[in-house]
Design an enzyme around this catalytic site. Structure first.
Site, PDB file in Angstrom:
ATOM      1  N   GLY A  79      54.079   7.548  29.372  1.00 29.81           N
ATOM      2  CA  GLY A  79      53.152   8.629  29.787  1.00 29.81           C
ATOM      3  C   GLY A  79      54.991   9.481  30.255  1.00 29.81           C
ATOM      4  CE  LYS A  80      58.050  11.490  25.079  1.00 31.56           C
ATOM      5  NZ  LYS A  80      58.133  10.947  24.069  1.00 31.56           N
ATOM      6  CE1 TYR A 116      37.115   8.293  16.821  1.00 30.97           C
ATOM      7  CE2 TYR A 116      36.482   9.404  15.189  1.00 30.97           C
ATOM      8  CZ  TYR A 116      36.082   8.876  16.833  1.00 30.97           C
ATOM      9  OH  TYR A 116      34.710   8.965  16.493  1.00 30.97           O
ATOM     10  CB  CYS A 123      32.098  24.667  23.396  1.00 33.28           C
ATOM     11  SG  CYS A 123      32.228  25.677  21.755  1.00 33.28           S
ATOM     12  N   GLY A 147      27.812  21.536  23.304  1.00 37.02           N
ATOM     13  CA  GLY A 147      26.776  21.192  23.649  1.00 37.02           C
ATOM     14  C   GLY A 147      25.942  22.127  24.546  1.00 37.02           C
ATOM     15  NE  ARG A 200      36.287  27.218  11.935  1.00 38.72           N
ATOM     16  CZ  ARG A 200      37.037  27.731  12.315  1.00 38.72           C
ATOM     17  NH1 ARG A 200      37.778  28.844  11.913  1.00 38.72           N
ATOM     18  NH2 ARG A 200      38.727  27.108  11.910  1.00 38.72           N
ATOM     19  CG  HIS A 259      36.080  24.603  25.226  1.00 40.81           C
ATOM     20  ND1 HIS A 259      36.009  23.189  25.244  1.00 40.81           N
ATOM     21  CD2 HIS A 259      36.008  25.167  24.662  1.00 40.81           C
ATOM     22  CE1 HIS A 259      35.546  23.468  24.235  1.00 40.81           C
ATOM     23  NE2 HIS A 259      35.519  24.300  23.682  1.00 40.81           N
ATOM     24  CD  GLU A 266      36.290  21.497  28.239  1.00 35.52           C
ATOM     25  OE1 GLU A 266      35.363  22.318  28.930  1.00 35.52           O
ATOM     26  OE2 GLU A 266      36.400  21.661  27.232  1.00 35.52           O
TER      27      GLU A 266
HETATM   28  N1  GLN Z   1      31.703  23.323  16.411  1.00 35.89           N
HETATM   29  C1  GLN Z   1      31.280  24.458  17.485  1.00 35.89           C
HETATM   30  C2  GLN Z   1      31.310  25.683  16.705  1.00 35.89           C
HETATM   31  O1  GLN Z   1      32.641  26.230  16.116  1.00 35.89           O
HETATM   32  C3  GLN Z   1      31.014  24.136  18.849  1.00 35.89           C
HETATM   33  C4  GLN Z   1      33.201  24.270  19.485  1.00 35.89           C
HETATM   34  C5  GLN Z   1      32.849  23.130  19.937  1.00 35.89           C
HETATM   35  O2  GLN Z   1      32.623  22.400  20.306  1.00 35.89           O
HETATM   36  N2  GLN Z   1      34.490  23.392  20.691  1.00 35.89           N
HETATM   37  O3  GLN Z   1      31.066  27.125  17.046  1.00 35.89           O
END
Ligand code: GLN
Length: 546
Positions: free
Chosen positions: A19-20, A57, A384, A386, A465, A510, A512
């Protein structure tokens, strides 16, 4: 505030995952709350130029800064704690260091000299560390060195720290060494030996730790602290315990109780005062005393790993506290979702977030989930990928374009409702070539997002992209899915909504990455509120049925 920038290096020993990043962020918070301008930098000893090409991962989420750097997820913690944006300069990897040195060598700038780890690589590390300090924007720069002392790949960094401590002089640069004090159940004791060895390893490289932060499951008794101080050449007051906490947001207070800020400021010959963390503590009080709870399904393909969606999970903590609601996150693996089990898996949830991602795996499960929430009025938030899945689902099931797809998954589809951005078509390199960083977006009058943001113009961070294919905009809008956020310069669709649905929002960016303790992201706050409303609606419907 201070004349010269002061430097704090945070190194780690014994094991990784101590947890640095959280200790660095907590200390920074306490210093910031005493009026110092602080920033935190992460040096990562791997050869990748940035973590953008790393599998979640392997390395957890890739965080994106305002200026488009793909960075280590610790930068997310720095921003969430400090509420100050980081930048390209805040994350440096060995790959980037070597790349700059080799480029310089190719330009002939070393004038025939043999290029070596010491001094050329170490000089470049030192330059990168001081870049932030020399900007004049900060009183204190905290530099976290990734990895563990003793690792082969950490050596040039530790050597650079040794040199910098020497160059900058006493009171201008200090080292905080984070170690583990394990508890041996069989002996019933906390053990200091690993810490002693780790401090020795650091000393073999010529670096004396000024402060020890000891991660522990149990309180460190006084005699043990004394022993550590004696063996490790640090003052007793500079042996700080970092006891396991129920939430990372407790750590600033735990460090304050231990006096970490005071010890550090004294070593840096800076004035200390009582930090004002009232706002932080108000957040903690709300976070720890929720009035009710909601359960949100997080649909993705890396759900078994906490770190893969770090910023999303933290955003829910901020938004939950803001609503005084405990947000339970139920991770749902999209690969195992299909039409037969969708009701079973989703019907108890109060809201669904379909996560960002890349590639084909688990895509159909995400689309099936969007179909379920759209038809059952369950609050939906797509980020994104989603959002892209929401567009595909709508095109397939409402516009009846049954083969609608993203060209990322199916390059040959006749209906590419999600397609590669024009300026992406000629790009072959993978690293750092996506649409990255903050871009402008105009919000449509009368839209839900404009109401939520309370603004007509926003700037949010991107990493993708592919995009909503503008050729389908008219047809999709005619059926009720509206593009409510557009890039003012390119016309790219950044947000979609379904106004007839209680809460159906998909964003190409994003959000978040911008949620912090001081500024919970409005979309997450509104989504949690919508989930609570949905839950209460379900309850009253079941009461009236009885
Ligand atoms: N794979 C998608 C794209 O490149 C969405 C990328 C993401 O969800 N950050 O547009």
């Amino acid at each position: 505030m201070t004349k010269t920038t002061k430097y704090i290096f945070v190194t780690g020993g014994v094991t990784s995952s101590l947890g640095k990043g959280i200790i660095a962020a907590s200390l920074a918070k306490l210093l910031q709350a005493q009026g110092y301008r602080v920033t935190i930098q992460k040096l990562d000893p791997y050869i990748n130029v940035d973590p953008g090409t790393l599998n979640p991962y392997e390395h957890g989420e890739c965080y994106v800064t305002e200026d488009g750097a793909e960075t280590d997820l610790d930068l997310g913690h720095y921003e969430r704690f400090l509420n100050v944006p980081t930048s390209q300069a805040n994350n440096v990897t060995t790959g980037r260091i070597y790349q700059s040195v080799i480029d310089k060598e190719r330009r002939g700038e070393f004038l025939g000299k043999t290029v070596q780890v010491v001094p050329h690589i170490t000089d470049e590390i030192k330059r990168r560390v001081q870049l932030l300090g020399n900007s004049g924007e900060y009183d204190i720069v905290i530099t976290e060195i990734g990895g563990t002392v003793g690792d082969i790949e950490s050596l040039p960094y530790i050597e650079a720290v040794r040199q910098l401590k020497w160059d900058l002089g006493e009171n201008n640069a200090i080292v905080i060494h984070l170690t583990l004090v394990p508890y041996l159940a069989a002996a019933g004791e906390l053990k200091t030996k690993p810490t002693q060895h780790s401090v020795k390893t650091l000393m073999e490289s010529g670096v004396q730790a000024d402060v020890l932060v000891c991660r522990t499951e149990y309180d460190l008794p006084y005699d043990l602290r004394r022993k550590l101080a004696l063996f490790c050449n640090v003052r007793e007051e500079a042996v700080i315990q970092s006891i396991d906490a129920s939430t990372i947001y407790d750590v600033p207070n735990l460090m304050l109780e231990q006096g970490l800020d005071k010890v550090v400021l004294k070593k840096l010959a800076l004035k200390s005062s009582v930090p004002d963390i009232t706002q932080w503590n108000n957040f903690l009080t709300r976070h720890k005393n929720p009035k009710t709870e909601v359960t949100i399904g997080l649909i993705g393909k890396y759900v078994e790993l906490q770190d893969s969606y770090k910023s999303i999970l933290e955003s829910f903590i901020h938004a939950g506290a803001e609503n005084e609601v405990k947000v339970n996150i139920e991770p749902i693996h999209s690969e195992y979702l299909n039409e037969d089990n969708i009701k079973l898996k989703l019907s108890h949830l109060d809201g669904i977030l379909v996560a960002p991602g890349f590639g084909e795996r688990g895509i159909e499960g995400k689309i099936t989930a969007v179909n379920y929430v759209r038809e059952n009025n369950v609050p939906f938030f797509g980020i994104c990928l989603g959002m892209q899945m929401a567009v595909i689902e709508f095109a397939r099931n409402v516009l009846k374009l049954t083969d609608a797809d993203s060209t990322e998954m199916n390059a040959k589809t006749k209906n590419p409702v999600i397609d590669l951005m024009e300026d992406q078509k000629l790009i072959t390199d993978k690293g750092g070539t996506m649409r990255l960083g903050a871009w402008d977006c105009d919000l449509k009058i009368g839209s839900l997002v404009r109401d939520i943001y309370k603004s007509e113009h926003i700037k949010e961070r991107h990493r993708h992209r592919y995009e909503f294919n503008g050729k389908y905009k008219e047809a999709i809008e005619a059926k009720g899915m509206i593009a409510t956020g557009l890039n003012p310069n390119t016309g790219l669709v950044e947000i979609i909504e379904i106004p007839t649905h209680p809460f159906f929002i998909g964003v190409q960016y994003h959000p978040e990455y911008k949620s912090t303790v001081a500024n919970p992201h409005p979309l997450f706050v509104a989504f949690v509120k919508a989930a609570l409303k949905f839950k209460n609606g379900k309850k009253s419907a079941s009461v009236s049925q009885n």
